[in-house]
Design an enzyme around this catalytic site. Structure first.
Site, short mmCIF file in Angstrom:
data_model
loop_
_atom_site.label_atom_id
_atom_site.label_comp_id
_atom_site.label_asym_id
_atom_site.label_seq_id
_atom_site.Cartn_x
_atom_site.Cartn_y
_atom_site.Cartn_z
CG ASN A 85 -1.52 1.36 1.49
OD1 ASN A 85 -2.44 1.80 0.79
ND2 ASN A 85 -1.00 2.06 2.49
CB SER A 138 -2.96 5.51 -8.70
OG SER A 138 -3.53 6.75 -9.07
CE1 TYR A 151 1.40 8.42 -7.08
CE2 TYR A 151 -0.24 9.18 -8.67
CZ TYR A 151 0.10 8.46 -7.54
OH TYR A 151 -0.89 7.75 -6.86
CE LYS A 155 0.82 4.63 -6.77
NZ LYS A 155 0.84 3.59 -5.72
CB THR A 186 -5.58 9.86 1.93
OG1 THR A 186 -4.81 10.15 0.73
CG2 THR A 186 -6.59 8.77 1.62
#
Length: 250
Positions: A85, A138, A151, A155, A186
């Site tokens: 995670n 993601s 990023y 992913k 989050t």
């Protein structure tokens, strides 16, 4: 006997919500993270309902991963489910203006950390001919967007790794799954914008994003499928989101 589940990045967001839900279901949990005080707080809370072990480690550091997992007590060594995670986005720059240290942090966490932990645990799963690896990806791994190129690349690499592992581990009774959330409220944006809380808050304004608990429920569902069922790949979207960049805001 209850399954033993290891969750990386368990001190906040999806990892924390998943730990809390799985603890309610009486799974034995190994929780990892960099923030020791949060790990201790989580252990004190969840150990009231199930068996908990916490490991303060930085998955970007191979030696820390190796040392921590090598020294697990005997009863905790046979891990049934690994939930990769831990992950982050850092910065929101155009590629040609990007900060290389931000890139390295994302690559080291989102990809190399997964490699280190998985490489250590998979041989034991192969030996026992059972196990389950759940990688938290993601929507960015499917639909890249500007100012998130590195990023998104990490992913996307994670999604490809998941597919390859599914093929390589096919004959060993090991399940491999990818869970790809879209916008989830989050600490993600706070980390990306380097603690600029006002900027982070605006990411989730005007619509209802996913909650960490929504993703945790999907992860729990995946774990609880019968032995002959593997959820290969699942994308979770808020109702108000239709692509990585398209939202309906009120």
């Amino acid at each position: 006997m209850s399954k033993t589940i290891l969750i990386t990045g368990a001190t906040s967001g999806i990892g924390k919500a998943t730990a809390e839900l799985l603890a309610e279901k009486k799974y034995r949990l190994i929780l990892t993270g960099r923030r020791e005080e949060r790990l201790i707080e989580l252990r004190n809370k969840l150990s009231q309902v199930t068996e908990i072990m916490v490991l303060r480690l930085d998955i970007r550091k191979k030696n820390e991963v190796t040392t921590a997992l090598e020294n697990l007590p005997g009863a905790w060594k046979d891990i049934d489910v690994l939930i990769n995670n831990a992950g982050l986005a850092r910065g929101y720059d155009l590629f040609h203006e990007g900060i290389i240290e931000d890139w390295e942090e994302m690559i080291d966490t989102n990809l190399k950390g997964v490699l280190y932990v998985s490489r250590w645990l998979i041989p034991s799963m192969i030996e026992r001919k059972k196990g389950h690896i759940i990688n938290v990806g993601s929507i960015a791994g499917r639909e890249p967007y500007p100012r998130g190129s590195v990023y998104c690349a990490t992913k996307s690499a994670l999604a490809t790794l998941t597919k390859a592992l599914r093929m390589e581990l096919l004959g060993y009774g090991i399940k491999v799954s990818l869970v790809a959330p879209a916008a989830t409220e989050t600490e993600f944006s706070l980390v990306r914008f380097k603690n600029d809380s006002e900027r982070a808050k605006k990411v989730y304004e005007g619509y209802q994003p996913l909650r960490p608990e929504d993703v945790a429920e999907v992860i729990s569902f995946i774990i609880e499928r019968p032995p002959h069922v593997n959820i290969d790949d699942i994308l979770i979207m808020p109702t108000a989101q239709a692509s990585s960049m398209m939202f309906h805001r009120y």
